[in-house]
Write an enzyme that holds these catalytic residues in place. Structure first.
Site, short mmCIF file in Angstrom:
data_model
loop_
_atom_site.label_atom_id
_atom_site.label_comp_id
_atom_site.label_asym_id
_atom_site.label_seq_id
_atom_site.Cartn_x
_atom_site.Cartn_y
_atom_site.Cartn_z
N ILE A 264 0.69 -1.08 -0.04
CA ILE A 264 -0.03 -0.05 0.01
C ILE A 264 0.98 1.22 -0.02
O ILE A 264 1.60 1.30 0.85
CB ILE A 264 -1.16 -0.21 1.07
CG1 ILE A 264 -1.97 -1.28 0.93
CG2 ILE A 264 -1.82 1.36 1.34
CD1 ILE A 264 -2.72 -1.50 -0.05
N LEU A 265 1.00 2.07 -1.04
CA LEU A 265 1.68 3.04 -1.04
C LEU A 265 1.34 4.42 -0.16
O LEU A 265 2.19 5.12 0.11
CB LEU A 265 1.69 3.74 -2.62
CG LEU A 265 2.35 2.68 -3.62
CD1 LEU A 265 1.96 3.31 -5.07
CD2 LEU A 265 3.79 2.59 -3.66
N LYS B 251 -3.63 6.53 3.76
CA LYS B 251 -4.91 7.22 3.70
C LYS B 251 -5.53 7.26 2.32
O LYS B 251 -6.78 6.90 2.26
CB LYS B 251 -4.36 8.84 3.82
CG LYS B 251 -5.46 9.64 4.62
CD LYS B 251 -4.78 10.98 4.90
CE LYS B 251 -5.67 11.65 5.90
NZ LYS B 251 -5.05 12.93 6.12
N VAL C 272 -5.54 -0.69 -5.94
CA VAL C 272 -6.72 -0.62 -4.85
C VAL C 272 -7.82 0.21 -5.33
O VAL C 272 -8.71 0.10 -4.42
CB VAL C 272 -6.25 0.07 -3.54
CG1 VAL C 272 -5.15 -1.16 -2.93
CG2 VAL C 272 -5.61 1.16 -3.55
N GLU D 76 -10.53 -0.13 -7.47
CA GLU D 76 -11.85 -1.17 -7.96
C GLU D 76 -12.31 -2.17 -7.00
O GLU D 76 -13.41 -2.44 -6.84
CB GLU D 76 -11.55 -1.46 -9.23
CG GLU D 76 -11.83 -0.34 -10.25
CD GLU D 76 -11.15 -0.66 -11.62
OE1 GLU D 76 -10.32 -1.10 -11.83
OE2 GLU D 76 -12.19 -0.51 -12.59
#
Ligand code: MOS
Length: 755
Positions: free
Chosen positions: A634-635, A638, A708, A710
């Site tokens: 996950i980059l 938030k 992340v 759709e």
């Protein structure tokens, strides 16, 4: 290339474009003002099929301030070949040519453009354009066309639909448990907050600068060049900010064509902005009718899986919703067959809408799995674990990574799934019936070629440039983070330029592939700059980095540091001292196809929903959703969270609210406004909990991401529908689940027929 470090990557960084957006400095396509701007207003067809016989312009032209009434009979020259109207995301078929001739293919088709000095004048004069039609009977009801359904001769992508395996009919006939159910999903419209709009700026030298709301500036650029026969350098398409799109902006829409047409014809700048009602005259999610046949042993093991879908197409293009392929990739089952067919109606061509195919197809298979769980008397979650697949049997390949078991585990933990009582209608609080439902989600982990440029100025600021778009997803922010991470810079030293066809080309922003594709290009371009910096550092007098290789150092806090020896460090400012020229790297990042094709790449999720039905008021609400997602690295905690949360809201809309209704007598969408097309509002949204489980993805791209956007909508409608059944004992198989479908319906027989 070494795997990226995580000083900035992964952190919950707020959107870098946030301040510009909330202060109104971010300009959208219909907000760019230039001197002498004229305004076009679209006249929409009132018939769905037939032809224009006559256009009476006299009353409109007589209105002071009206400049022109453009229609097929007086427009400037455009290409006649359908192929010239194609685009990067067009389905097979003959693309529609706006304002081309007298033929009408769908209700709301633009038939004229009134151009005036003021918007209000254009809008008023548009009501005075007299159009005489020769109407033919339009057929818009998919249900009446099922006998004419056909298998599209050309698939949009390989893998749609996957080949059958085993002998599904034989397996079904032998299965001790056999369930066959038909599910329906309606036409839905994307309804982004920003309407489609385009400002085409006519430059004196004949250049056209076009601000359009689009998910792909290069796609629109090519479209305009082809249709108007313009040289590449004569056109520039910009789309710096996009107020939501969800797929509606993948194809060039007609506001782009009309604004450019008018600007070229009148040799002046023209804006065309669509009204909300006109937003219902472009692409949409097609209607689906899906039949699932599941065969299982008494212990719930799947022995046969069959999924057949029919969706609507237009008369001129074979848009195929990838509804069925997911079914063969979700669970272990050796005998499986899926197929999808199209039936033509007199509507515009459908298009991709958030998780196209996945959102609707997974709804059906995941509801059928829920029905199976009751038929075999096994907890729905346990049933899925029992049929867990380590292989993508569609492709006959292992998954590159699949942390779905963790999604099930942590999602169930967070949700409190163990508190669920198995019987329908068995959980109650006060006057509310309570239901728990769950579903699996799946989406593609995609990566496509993309280009980017990184430029490090002598003052130590970095510029990232790529023609990609940010449709509200956080692209600006994650590209900033990647640049900052690679060169060890603070975020405010990195500037990202996107949404411009003059920049290094990138594909349309869709498919949740932008982080994996453009992100990799940015990373690789920055890596080239790192190499150059290290080379320069190695040449400095008394350098502490003598002989260092890229793998030996870290770029952090504005310095190059020797790994394992903090005393050997050099500030970037010293490396750049005396430099007059920026260091630039521009490249196209290509996937490593060989490695990539060895695996199946999917994003997974487990969705849990709690619904509550007030038995006195008949009010149904989704009280809680837990979405546990496995999407590689996950980059940005938030923006990724926001992506999934927003998609869950979309899933709630799909489950309970959204439906575009057609009056088949007129072939027209009748609820083309926000009063009657219901989307969830604040009062409909309660607890949404998003969890990202750890997943190591090393084959798809150097960043280790899968995308992340759709995944959050896939499975959500099924989890809610399954929760509604659990709460009420009523199985509604056609979305949306509105109160009228719950009231007065007796719980249908839930026992499965003997196989
Ligand atoms: Mo998305 S439907 O790929 O914009």
């Amino acid at each position: 290339m070494t795997l990226i470090s995580t000083n900035t990557i992964g952190k919950p960084v707020s959107r870098v474009d946030g301040p510009a957006k909330v202060t109104g400095q971010a300009k959208y396509a219909a907000e760019f003002n230039v001197p002498g701007l004229a305004h076009g207003f679209v006249v929409s067809s009132t018939i769905a099929k037939g032809r224009i016989k006559k256009i009476d312009r006299s009353a409109a032209i007589a209105v002071p301030g009206v400049i022109a009434v453009l229609a097929h009979d007086n427009r400037p020259d455009v290409a006649s070949e359908h192929e010239k109207y194609t685009d990067a995301t067009a389905p097979p078929g003959l693309p529609w040519r706006p304002l081309y001739d007298e033929e009408i293919f769908f209700s709301g088709q633009p038939v004229a453009l009134v151009v005036a000095e003021e918007f209000e004048v254009a809008r008023f004069a548009a009501t005075l354009v007299g159009i005489e039609y020769e109407a033919e009977e339009a057929i818009t009801d998919l249900d009446t066309q099922l006998d004419k359904a056909f298998s599209p001769p050309k698939k949009r992508l390989p893998g749609w639909d996957p080949d059958p395996r085993g002998d599904v009919d034989k397996a079904l006939s032998r299965a001790p448990i056999h369930i066959q159910r038909t599910y329906r999903t309606p036409i839905e419209h994307h309804n982004p907050m920003e309407n489609f709009g385009c400002t085409a700026v006519w430059e004196d030298d004949g250049r056209l600068i076009v601000y359009d709301k689009t998910q792909g500036a290069p796609n629109c650029h090519k479209y305009l060049c082809n249709i108007f026969g313009l040289a590449k350098e004569k056109v520039r398409v910009l789309s710096p900010y996009v107020g939501g799109a969800f797929g509606a902006g993948l194809r060039p829409n007609y506001e782009l064509f009309l604004a450019a047409l008018a600007a070229i014809g009148l040799k002046r700048s023209v804006r065309v902005a669509l009204t909300r009602a006109q937003m219902f005259t472009i692409g949409y999610r097609p209607k689906t009718i899906q039949t699932l046949s599941l065969g299982a042993d008494q212990d719930g093991s799947l022995v046969a899986l069959k999924h057949e879908a029919i969706t609507n197409a237009s008369r001129f293009e074979d848009y195929q919703e990838p509804t069925v392929p997911w079914t063969g990739a979700l669970y272990r089952c050796d005998d499986s067959a899926v197929s999808s067919k199209l039936a033509r109606v007199d509507l515009f061509t459908p298009c991709d809408m958030r998780a196209p195919g996945g959102a609707v197809g997974v709804y059906a298979i995941e509801c059928a799995m829920d029905e199976l769980s009751y038929a075999v008397g096994i907890d729905p979650l346990e049933l899925r674990l029992r049929n867990y697949s380590e292989m993508d049997q569609n492709e006959g390949k292992p998954f590159g990574s699949k942390a779905l078991k963790d999604c099930y585990h942590w999602g169930a933990e967070r949700f409190g799934w163990s508190k669920r009582k198995p019987e329908p209608r068995s959980m109650r609080e006060g006057r509310e019936l309570v239901g728990y439902g769950m579903a699996t989600g799946i989406w593609e982990g995609l990566r496509v070629p993309a280009s980017a440029r990184a430029t490090l100025a002598p003052d130590g600021t970095l510029e990232i440039a790529s023609a990609t778009a940010d449709i509200g997803t956080g692209t600006y922010t994650i590209l900033t983070q990647i640049g900052a991470e690679m060169l060890g810079l603070p975020l405010d030293k990195v500037k990202v330029k996107i949404g411009d066809s003059d920049l290094p080309p990138a594909p349309v922003e869709g498919g949740s592939w932008t982080a994996a594709s453009v992100g990799s290009a940015v990373m690789e371009a920055c890596d080239c700059i790192r190499k150059e910096l290290l080379e320069r550092a190695g040449k400095l007098k008394n350098t502490p980095l003598d002989g260092a290789e890229l793998a030996d150092v870290t770029f952090v806090d504005g310095e190059i540091r020797m790994n394992g020896d903090p005393s050997r460090r050099l500030p970037l400012s010293e490396v750049l001292q005396g430099a007059n020229e920026p260091i630039t790297s521009e490249l196209t990042s290509m996937p490593d196809w060989k490695t990539l094709r060895r695996y199946s790449h999917k994003v997974h999720s487990a969705v849990f929903a709690e619904v509550r039905l007030d038995e006195v008021l008949g009010m149904l609400r989704v009280a809680r959703v837990v979405s546990a997602v496995a999407a590689g690295r996950i980059l940005n905690a938030k923006t990724a969270h926001s992506q999934v949360m927003g998609a869950v809201v979309g899933g709630i809309g799909m489950a309970l609210h959204e439906e575009t209704v057609i009056d088949h007598r007129y072939g027209r969408f009748i609820n083309h406004n926000f009063a009657e097309y219901h989307v969830p509002v604040n009062a409909d949204i309660h607890d949404i909990d998003v969890i990202f489980v750890d997943e190591l993805e090393s084959h798809l791209n150097p960043l280790g991401v899968k995308g992340v956007g759709e995944i959050g909508i896939v499975g959500t409608a099924a989890a809610i529908a399954n929760a509604v059944y659990h709460a009420t004992g009523v199985r509604v198989r056609d979305l949306p689940i509105t109160i009228d479908k719950l009231l007065g319906l007796r719980p249908p027989r839930e026992t499965a027929s003997a196989g």
